[in-house]
Design an enzyme around this catalytic site. Structure first.
Site, PDB file in Angstrom:
ATOM      1  N   LYS A  13     -29.970 -22.579 -15.446  1.00 18.66           N
ATOM      2  CA  LYS A  13     -30.392 -23.080 -14.456  1.00 18.66           C
ATOM      3  C   LYS A  13     -30.097 -22.280 -13.120  1.00 18.66           C
ATOM      4  O   LYS A  13     -30.642 -22.132 -12.101  1.00 18.66           O
ATOM      5  CB  LYS A  13     -30.228 -24.615 -14.078  1.00 18.66           C
ATOM      6  CG  LYS A  13     -30.184 -25.335 -15.369  1.00 18.66           C
ATOM      7  CD  LYS A  13     -29.777 -26.906 -15.261  1.00 18.66           C
ATOM      8  CE  LYS A  13     -28.281 -27.182 -15.358  1.00 18.66           C
ATOM      9  NZ  LYS A  13     -27.853 -26.568 -16.616  1.00 18.66           N
ATOM     10  N   ARG A  87     -28.916 -36.093 -13.266  1.00 16.05           N
ATOM     11  CA  ARG A  87     -28.367 -35.789 -14.880  1.00 16.05           C
ATOM     12  C   ARG A  87     -28.227 -37.202 -15.527  1.00 16.05           C
ATOM     13  O   ARG A  87     -27.878 -37.096 -16.762  1.00 16.05           O
ATOM     14  CB  ARG A  87     -26.737 -35.316 -14.660  1.00 16.05           C
ATOM     15  CG  ARG A  87     -26.566 -33.973 -15.555  1.00 16.05           C
ATOM     16  CD  ARG A  87     -25.326 -33.472 -14.870  1.00 16.05           C
ATOM     17  NE  ARG A  87     -24.756 -32.560 -15.961  1.00 16.05           N
ATOM     18  CZ  ARG A  87     -24.487 -31.460 -15.266  1.00 16.05           C
ATOM     19  NH1 ARG A  87     -25.036 -30.947 -14.076  1.00 16.05           N
ATOM     20  NH2 ARG A  87     -23.904 -30.263 -16.114  1.00 16.05           N
ATOM     21  N   ARG A 126     -19.695 -16.274 -19.835  1.00 19.08           N
ATOM     22  CA  ARG A 126     -19.946 -16.293 -18.535  1.00 19.08           C
ATOM     23  C   ARG A 126     -18.778 -16.058 -17.583  1.00 19.08           C
ATOM     24  O   ARG A 126     -17.771 -16.603 -17.945  1.00 19.08           O
ATOM     25  CB  ARG A 126     -20.268 -17.768 -17.941  1.00 19.08           C
ATOM     26  CG  ARG A 126     -20.529 -17.725 -16.515  1.00 19.08           C
ATOM     27  CD  ARG A 126     -21.169 -18.948 -15.985  1.00 19.08           C
ATOM     28  NE  ARG A 126     -20.789 -20.122 -16.578  1.00 19.08           N
ATOM     29  CZ  ARG A 126     -21.488 -21.188 -16.643  1.00 19.08           C
ATOM     30  NH1 ARG A 126     -22.612 -21.451 -16.309  1.00 19.08           N
ATOM     31  NH2 ARG A 126     -21.040 -22.292 -17.123  1.00 19.08           N
ATOM     32  N   ARG A 159     -14.801 -20.183 -15.576  1.00 25.98           N
ATOM     33  CA  ARG A 159     -14.535 -21.517 -15.126  1.00 25.98           C
ATOM     34  C   ARG A 159     -13.796 -22.198 -16.152  1.00 25.98           C
ATOM     35  O   ARG A 159     -13.868 -21.926 -17.450  1.00 25.98           O
ATOM     36  CB  ARG A 159     -15.983 -22.313 -15.057  1.00 25.98           C
ATOM     37  CG  ARG A 159     -16.636 -21.999 -14.005  1.00 25.98           C
ATOM     38  CD  ARG A 159     -18.188 -22.291 -13.910  1.00 25.98           C
ATOM     39  NE  ARG A 159     -18.491 -23.584 -14.756  1.00 25.98           N
ATOM     40  CZ  ARG A 159     -19.716 -24.306 -14.846  1.00 25.98           C
ATOM     41  NH1 ARG A 159     -20.728 -23.511 -13.983  1.00 25.98           N
ATOM     42  NH2 ARG A 159     -19.979 -25.363 -15.384  1.00 25.98           N
ATOM     43  N   ARG A 170     -19.448 -31.150 -23.338  1.00 28.13           N
ATOM     44  CA  ARG A 170     -20.482 -30.993 -22.289  1.00 28.13           C
ATOM     45  C   ARG A 170     -21.870 -31.218 -23.076  1.00 28.13           C
ATOM     46  O   ARG A 170     -22.789 -31.758 -22.568  1.00 28.13           O
ATOM     47  CB  ARG A 170     -20.549 -29.984 -21.746  1.00 28.13           C
ATOM     48  CG  ARG A 170     -19.547 -29.797 -20.393  1.00 28.13           C
ATOM     49  CD  ARG A 170     -18.973 -28.530 -20.212  1.00 28.13           C
ATOM     50  NE  ARG A 170     -19.984 -27.720 -19.205  1.00 28.13           N
ATOM     51  CZ  ARG A 170     -20.152 -26.268 -18.962  1.00 28.13           C
ATOM     52  NH1 ARG A 170     -18.787 -25.660 -19.272  1.00 28.13           N
ATOM     53  NH2 ARG A 170     -20.928 -25.928 -18.335  1.00 28.13           N
TER      54      ARG A 170
HETATM   55  P1  AP5 Z   1     -26.174 -20.273 -15.927  1.00 29.45           P
HETATM   56  O1  AP5 Z   1     -27.430 -19.719 -15.321  1.00 29.45           O
HETATM   57  O2  AP5 Z   1     -24.940 -20.012 -15.251  1.00 29.45           O
HETATM   58  O3  AP5 Z   1     -26.319 -21.583 -16.846  1.00 29.45           O
HETATM   59  P2  AP5 Z   1     -26.534 -23.020 -16.191  1.00 29.45           P
HETATM   60  O4  AP5 Z   1     -27.708 -23.634 -16.680  1.00 29.45           O
HETATM   61  O5  AP5 Z   1     -26.379 -23.017 -14.695  1.00 29.45           O
HETATM   62  O6  AP5 Z   1     -25.055 -23.629 -16.903  1.00 29.45           O
HETATM   63  P3  AP5 Z   1     -23.922 -24.294 -16.188  1.00 29.45           P
HETATM   64  O7  AP5 Z   1     -22.707 -24.225 -17.337  1.00 29.45           O
HETATM   65  O8  AP5 Z   1     -23.536 -24.077 -14.896  1.00 29.45           O
HETATM   66  O9  AP5 Z   1     -24.467 -25.763 -16.234  1.00 29.45           O
HETATM   67  P4  AP5 Z   1     -23.892 -27.361 -16.284  1.00 29.45           P
HETATM   68  O10 AP5 Z   1     -25.065 -27.927 -16.079  1.00 29.45           O
HETATM   69  O11 AP5 Z   1     -23.112 -27.307 -17.511  1.00 29.45           O
HETATM   70  O12 AP5 Z   1     -22.812 -27.302 -15.326  1.00 29.45           O
HETATM   71  P5  AP5 Z   1     -22.614 -27.567 -13.813  1.00 29.45           P
HETATM   72  O13 AP5 Z   1     -22.001 -26.813 -12.952  1.00 29.45           O
HETATM   73  O14 AP5 Z   1     -23.968 -28.302 -13.255  1.00 29.45           O
HETATM   74  O15 AP5 Z   1     -25.983 -19.143 -17.305  1.00 29.45           O
HETATM   75  C1  AP5 Z   1     -24.877 -19.303 -18.299  1.00 29.45           C
HETATM   76  C2  AP5 Z   1     -24.588 -17.824 -18.758  1.00 29.45           C
HETATM   77  O16 AP5 Z   1     -25.575 -17.555 -19.504  1.00 29.45           O
HETATM   78  C3  AP5 Z   1     -24.552 -16.850 -17.705  1.00 29.45           C
HETATM   79  O17 AP5 Z   1     -23.500 -16.082 -18.177  1.00 29.45           O
HETATM   80  C4  AP5 Z   1     -25.906 -16.206 -17.715  1.00 29.45           C
HETATM   81  O18 AP5 Z   1     -25.512 -14.748 -17.312  1.00 29.45           O
HETATM   82  C5  AP5 Z   1     -26.518 -16.219 -19.232  1.00 29.45           C
HETATM   83  N1  AP5 Z   1     -27.734 -16.400 -19.053  1.00 29.45           N
HETATM   84  C6  AP5 Z   1     -28.487 -17.205 -18.169  1.00 29.45           C
HETATM   85  N2  AP5 Z   1     -29.765 -17.192 -18.888  1.00 29.45           N
HETATM   86  C7  AP5 Z   1     -29.871 -16.399 -19.728  1.00 29.45           C
HETATM   87  C8  AP5 Z   1     -30.819 -15.947 -20.772  1.00 29.45           C
HETATM   88  N3  AP5 Z   1     -32.021 -16.264 -20.318  1.00 29.45           N
HETATM   89  N4  AP5 Z   1     -30.669 -15.216 -21.848  1.00 29.45           N
HETATM   90  C9  AP5 Z   1     -29.236 -14.652 -21.988  1.00 29.45           C
HETATM   91  N5  AP5 Z   1     -28.181 -15.007 -21.081  1.00 29.45           N
HETATM   92  C10 AP5 Z   1     -28.416 -15.857 -20.152  1.00 29.45           C
HETATM   93  O19 AP5 Z   1     -21.807 -29.259 -14.038  1.00 29.45           O
HETATM   94  C11 AP5 Z   1     -20.331 -28.759 -14.125  1.00 29.45           C
HETATM   95  C12 AP5 Z   1     -19.651 -30.198 -14.156  1.00 29.45           C
HETATM   96  O20 AP5 Z   1     -19.734 -30.610 -12.972  1.00 29.45           O
HETATM   97  C13 AP5 Z   1     -20.284 -30.987 -15.454  1.00 29.45           C
HETATM   98  O21 AP5 Z   1     -19.738 -31.059 -16.684  1.00 29.45           O
HETATM   99  C14 AP5 Z   1     -19.891 -32.551 -14.816  1.00 29.45           C
HETATM  100  O22 AP5 Z   1     -18.546 -33.031 -14.936  1.00 29.45           O
HETATM  101  C15 AP5 Z   1     -20.075 -32.143 -13.210  1.00 29.45           C
HETATM  102  N6  AP5 Z   1     -21.372 -32.559 -12.824  1.00 29.45           N
HETATM  103  C16 AP5 Z   1     -22.411 -31.532 -12.226  1.00 29.45           C
HETATM  104  N7  AP5 Z   1     -23.415 -32.131 -11.669  1.00 29.45           N
HETATM  105  C17 AP5 Z   1     -23.301 -33.607 -11.972  1.00 29.45           C
HETATM  106  C18 AP5 Z   1     -24.123 -34.703 -11.980  1.00 29.45           C
HETATM  107  N8  AP5 Z   1     -25.347 -34.730 -11.354  1.00 29.45           N
HETATM  108  N9  AP5 Z   1     -23.631 -35.867 -12.425  1.00 29.45           N
HETATM  109  C19 AP5 Z   1     -22.432 -36.038 -12.998  1.00 29.45           C
HETATM  110  N10 AP5 Z   1     -21.520 -35.127 -13.366  1.00 29.45           N
HETATM  111  C20 AP5 Z   1     -21.967 -33.728 -12.646  1.00 29.45           C
END
Ligand code: AP5
Length: 220
Positions: A13, A87, A126, A159, A170
């Site tokens: 994402k 989410r 990552r 992270r 997660r």
């Molecule tokens: P990346 O693009 O960073 O993936 P992402 O989908 O953004 O993954 P996240 O881990 O950031 O998502 P998340 O939803 O768990 O975390 P968030 O910060 O929202 O890619 C990942 C890796 O893969 C990178 O190294 C990249 O280079 C590689 N990659 C990407 N695409 C690729 C491909 N096609 N092929 C190969 N490699 C690839 O949330 C963190 C925490 O915050 C949550 O756990 C929760 O506690 C809280 N939180 C956030 N939002 C909410 C909400 N709305 N409600 C409640 N709690 C929330």
């Protein structure tokens, strides 16, 4: 355009959002990035969110909905792309309601589908830049110099929630709480187009498909 990007942790994402905002001039509203900034600044919200984030649990809806409503209200008229929000189905309903009050709606929802077996490898590999937020991977997307951001020379970090144990939690919470949001957008919401994309493919191939869909939305 007002876009929602859905997908499991590690679906890509954040990676795709950075490319979308560059191409379409939108603002990137990542709930995870906003929470990490609050945590780094030691705000009340950041302190409340920290233990949930570190264990891989979702932060309670009431904190998130208010935080994201504030961010959306400051977005420019060109639009935004939401990453990590909504989410839960409750968050999605609240988002629809608050947009309706100001006469807006989501124009398109993109769901990045990735197999569970790819997630752990992507997330534990990552590395992120603490200054500009650029995202790398130790195998798939390496910086020019190991451990250093190409953009600003900052030392890359891992992270705290990107460990094997926390990733498993997660993913469990994603299947239980966030997958129903996909059905919400397919069936109930007032949001516009809904697209499902194969995010197992490499990031550049995924971007080609993302742009193809968003070009259609932009023209409509
Ligand atoms: P990346 O693009 O960073 O993936 P992402 O989908 O953004 O993954 P996240 O881990 O950031 O998502 P998340 O939803 O768990 O975390 P968030 O910060 O929202 O890619 C990942 C890796 O893969 C990178 O190294 C990249 O280079 C590689 N990659 C990407 N695409 C690729 C491909 N096609 N092929 C190969 N490699 C690839 O949330 C963190 C925490 O915050 C949550 O756990 C929760 O506690 C809280 N939180 C956030 N939002 C909410 C909400 N709305 N409600 C409640 N709690 C929330």
């Amino acid at each position: 355009m007002r876009i929602v990007l859905l997908g499991a942790p590690g679906a890509g994402k954040g990676t795709q959002c950075k490319r979308i905002i560059d191409k379409y001039g939108l603002v990137h509203l990542s709930s995870g990035d906003i929470l990490r900034k609050e945590r780094a600044e030691g705000t009340e919200l950041g302190k409340k969110a920290e233990s949930y984030m570190n264990s891989g649990a979702l932060v309670p809806d009431e904190l998130i909905v208010e935080m994201m409503a504030g961010a959306i209200s400051k977005a420019p008229s060109t639009g935004f792309v939401l990453d990590g929000f909504p989410r839960t189905v409750n968050q999605a309903r609240q988002l629809d309601k608050s947009l309706a009050i100001i006469g807006q709606k989501i124009d398109a929802v993109l769901n990045l589908k990735v197999q569970d077996r790819l997630v752990t490898e992507r997330i534990t590999g990552r590395r992120s830049c603490p200054q500009c937020g650029a995202v790398y991977h130790i195998e798939n997307l390496r910086p020019r110099t190991d451990g250093i951001c190409d953009n600003d020379g900052a030392e890359l970090i891992q992270r705290p929630d990107d460990s094997f144990e926390v990733v498993a939690n997660r993913m469990k919470n994603y299947h239980r709480q966030t997958e129903p949001v996909v059905d919400y957008y397919k069936t109930n919401s007032s949001a516009g187009a809904f697209y499902e994309l194969d995010a197992d493919k490499d990031a550049d191939q995924v971007s080609v498909e993302v742009f193809e869909k968003l070009d259609t939305v932009a023209k409509s």
